[in-house]
Motif scaffolding. Structure first.
Motif, PDB file in Angstrom:
ATOM      1  N   UNK A  39      11.389  -3.345  50.414  1.00 11.07           N
ATOM      2  CA  UNK A  39      11.976  -2.053  50.792  1.00 11.07           C
ATOM      3  C   UNK A  39      12.882  -2.206  52.000  1.00 11.07           C
ATOM      4  N   UNK A  40      12.419  -2.944  53.000  1.00 12.27           N
ATOM      5  CA  UNK A  40      13.187  -3.096  54.230  1.00 12.27           C
ATOM      6  C   UNK A  40      14.418  -3.965  54.026  1.00 12.27           C
ATOM      7  N   UNK A  41      14.290  -5.027  53.217  1.00  8.48           N
ATOM      8  CA  UNK A  41      15.401  -5.958  53.014  1.00  8.48           C
ATOM      9  C   UNK A  41      16.554  -5.325  52.257  1.00  8.48           C
ATOM     10  N   UNK A  42      16.283  -4.261  51.516  1.00 12.23           N
ATOM     11  CA  UNK A  42      17.323  -3.615  50.718  1.00 12.23           C
ATOM     12  C   UNK A  42      18.164  -2.636  51.526  1.00 12.23           C
ATOM     13  N   UNK A  43      17.769  -2.371  52.775  1.00 10.55           N
ATOM     14  CA  UNK A  43      18.422  -1.323  53.561  1.00 10.55           C
ATOM     15  C   UNK A  43      18.997  -1.870  54.860  1.00 10.55           C
ATOM     16  N   UNK A  44      20.112  -1.314  55.326  1.00  6.40           N
ATOM     17  CA  UNK A  44      20.567  -1.637  56.691  1.00  6.40           C
ATOM     18  C   UNK A  44      19.638  -0.986  57.697  1.00  6.40           C
ATOM     19  N   UNK A  45      19.721  -1.427  58.936  1.00  3.56           N
ATOM     20  CA  UNK A  45      18.787  -0.972  59.968  1.00  3.56           C
ATOM     21  C   UNK A  45      18.798   0.544  60.130  1.00  3.56           C
ATOM     22  N   UNK A  46      19.976   1.156  60.080  1.00  8.18           N
ATOM     23  CA  UNK A  46      20.056   2.605  60.287  1.00  8.18           C
ATOM     24  C   UNK A  46      19.280   3.373  59.224  1.00  8.18           C
ATOM     25  N   UNK A  47      19.279   2.870  58.011  1.00  7.67           N
ATOM     26  CA  UNK A  47      18.549   3.553  56.943  1.00  7.67           C
ATOM     27  C   UNK A  47      17.060   3.238  56.968  1.00  7.67           C
ATOM     28  N   UNK A  48      16.680   2.084  57.489  1.00 12.06           N
ATOM     29  CA  UNK A  48      15.249   1.784  57.628  1.00 12.06           C
ATOM     30  C   UNK A  48      14.577   2.796  58.544  1.00 12.06           C
ATOM     31  N   UNK A  49      15.312   3.290  59.536  1.00 13.21           N
ATOM     32  CA  UNK A  49      14.743   4.235  60.490  1.00 13.21           C
ATOM     33  C   UNK A  49      14.353   5.550  59.838  1.00 13.21           C
ATOM     34  N   UNK A  50      14.782   5.781  58.607  1.00 10.58           N
ATOM     35  CA  UNK A  50      14.386   7.000  57.888  1.00 10.58           C
ATOM     36  C   UNK A  50      13.091   6.821  57.110  1.00 10.58           C
ATOM     37  N   UNK A  51      12.601   5.595  57.051  1.00  6.77           N
ATOM     38  CA  UNK A  51      11.357   5.329  56.331  1.00  6.77           C
ATOM     39  C   UNK A  51      10.162   5.769  57.171  1.00  6.77           C
ATOM     40  N   UNK A  52       9.034   6.086  56.537  1.00  2.00           N
ATOM     41  CA  UNK A  52       7.852   6.505  57.290  1.00  2.00           C
ATOM     42  C   UNK A  52       7.405   5.431  58.279  1.00  2.00           C
ATOM     43  N   UNK A  53       7.241   5.830  59.534  1.00  4.03           N
ATOM     44  CA  UNK A  53       6.697   4.935  60.544  1.00  4.03           C
ATOM     45  C   UNK A  53       7.701   4.065  61.270  1.00  4.03           C
ATOM     46  N   UNK A  54       8.884   3.850  60.709  1.00  9.03           N
ATOM     47  CA  UNK A  54       9.853   2.938  61.316  1.00  9.03           C
ATOM     48  C   UNK A  54      10.722   3.706  62.306  1.00  9.03           C
ATOM     49  N   UNK A  55      10.613   3.368  63.585  1.00 11.57           N
ATOM     50  CA  UNK A  55      11.394   4.051  64.608  1.00 11.57           C
ATOM     51  C   UNK A  55      12.784   3.441  64.715  1.00 11.57           C
ATOM     52  N   UNK A  56      13.721   4.233  65.181  1.00 13.11           N
ATOM     53  CA  UNK A  56      15.099   3.751  65.307  1.00 13.11           C
ATOM     54  C   UNK A  56      15.210   2.537  66.232  1.00 13.11           C
TER      55      UNK A  56
END
Length: 336
Positions: free
Chosen positions: A245-262
């Protein structure tokens, strides 16, 4: 008795003020100040002057906050981002001169011992032989023990921030080959330590650090607002799915996932790769995400062994800062 501890990490300066009467550090106030040293310091590189200024300002603010909560001068330490900097002595001296706070650094192995103590006290004796994993910005700490303090500790240069800078700095998101290259590095450096943990055969395994807390939330653990007493378990298989899940997204979009802070979204993928690889190599199918870690370990050691052990740490750090001949650090003397 009221005690405070200040933790200067790669992202923030954190303060915990706790009442320590009765055998357990009970927090009465916590606070944090954004610092993001890892964005200004390359792994193993010097801390630039502007970052030192911000560090001193944050330390001074934390010291004032501790005083407002009637806590004496905090037990203050900096982790790997300052410890590994070639201008570490200058940074510590500058902070002391500007704030009056005796900030010191702890060897990685001592950090692992204190983190283990915090986890042991939280999990209790029924957890039996205990394995610990802790992912920081600059290092991965591994420990195992049957008693109060660990029988075995290791601190490896496999922190989420360090590896993100080394492997993913030029790609967002990184390529599959970059992720595989990172996994190969982790496997190589962790091989011998993982073999020791497998040989020990722990009954219980715990994971500490903000990295593991956020990965646990991503994989379905209860959010922090449910409180520290909710059991949070992270499985190896769920963490493997989180990598995809994380590898498929750039960092800015990972921050929208549950628990992942900007602030930690950029290094979340490296943290997941390190965590999954460590669990797989050590044979741990699941870990309990433990809310007590290094800061609580410092408070507990101060409470249980008295202030003399911290005075020794501060004395040795002072010798190194002043350029005197180093003295072997020996703080983990009590076993069982």
């Amino acid at each position: 008795m009221r005690t405070s501890v200040m933790d200067v990490g790669s992202k923030t300066v954190r303060l915990v003020v706790a009442d320590t009467e009765g055998g357990a550090p009970l927090p009465v106030h916590t606070a944090k100040w954004p610092l993001r040293l890892s964005e200004h310091v390359t792994p193993g590189g010097p801390v630039p002057e502007r970052a030192v200024d911000r560090l001193a300002e944050a330390v001074a603010a934390a010291d004032r906050t501790a005083a407002r909560w009637n806590a004496p001068g905090p037990l203050a330490f900096a982790t790997a981002v300052v410890r590994s900097a070639p201008n570490r002595q200058e940074v510590l001296r500058t902070v002391r001169d500007r704030t009056g706070v005796d900030l010191c650094t702890l060897p990685g192995e001592v950090e692992a011992e204190l983190t283990f103590l915090g986890a042991r006290r939280w999990m209790g004796w029924r957890s039996g032989p205990l394995a610990l994993l802790d992912i920081g910005g600059g290092s991965l700490d591994v420990a195992f023990g049957r008693g109060r303090l660990p029988d075995f500790v290791a601190s490896l240069p496999l922190g989420a921030g360090r590896l993100t800078h080394e492997f993913f700095a030029d790609a967002d998101p990184p390529s599959p080959e970059q992720v595989r290259a990172l996994r190969r590095r982790v496997r190589h450096q962790l091989r011998d330590v993982a073999a020791r943990i497998r040989w020990e055969g722990p009954r219980t395994a715990v994971a500490t650090s903000r990295t593991f807390q956020q990965l646990g939330r991503l994989c379905g653990a209860a959010p922090g607002r449910h409180g520290p007493f909710v059991e949070r378990v992270l499985t190896c298989s769920d963490l493997r799915g989180a990598i995809d899940r994380l590898a498929a997204l750039p960092a800015a979009e990972r921050a929208r996932l549950p628990g992942i802070s900007a602030p930690r979204s950029a290094q979340s993928l490296a943290g997941a790769v390190v965590g999954h690889t460590a669990m797989k190599l050590t044979g741990l199918r699941s870990v309990t995400v433990c809310p007590w870690a290094l800061r609580e370990g410092v408070l507990l050691r101060h409470l249980e062994d008295g202030p003399s052990w911290w005075v020794e740490i501060a004395r040795l750090s002072e010798k190194e800062t002043s350029g005197a001949d180093p003295v072997p650090l020996r703080v983990a003397t009590a076993r069982g």
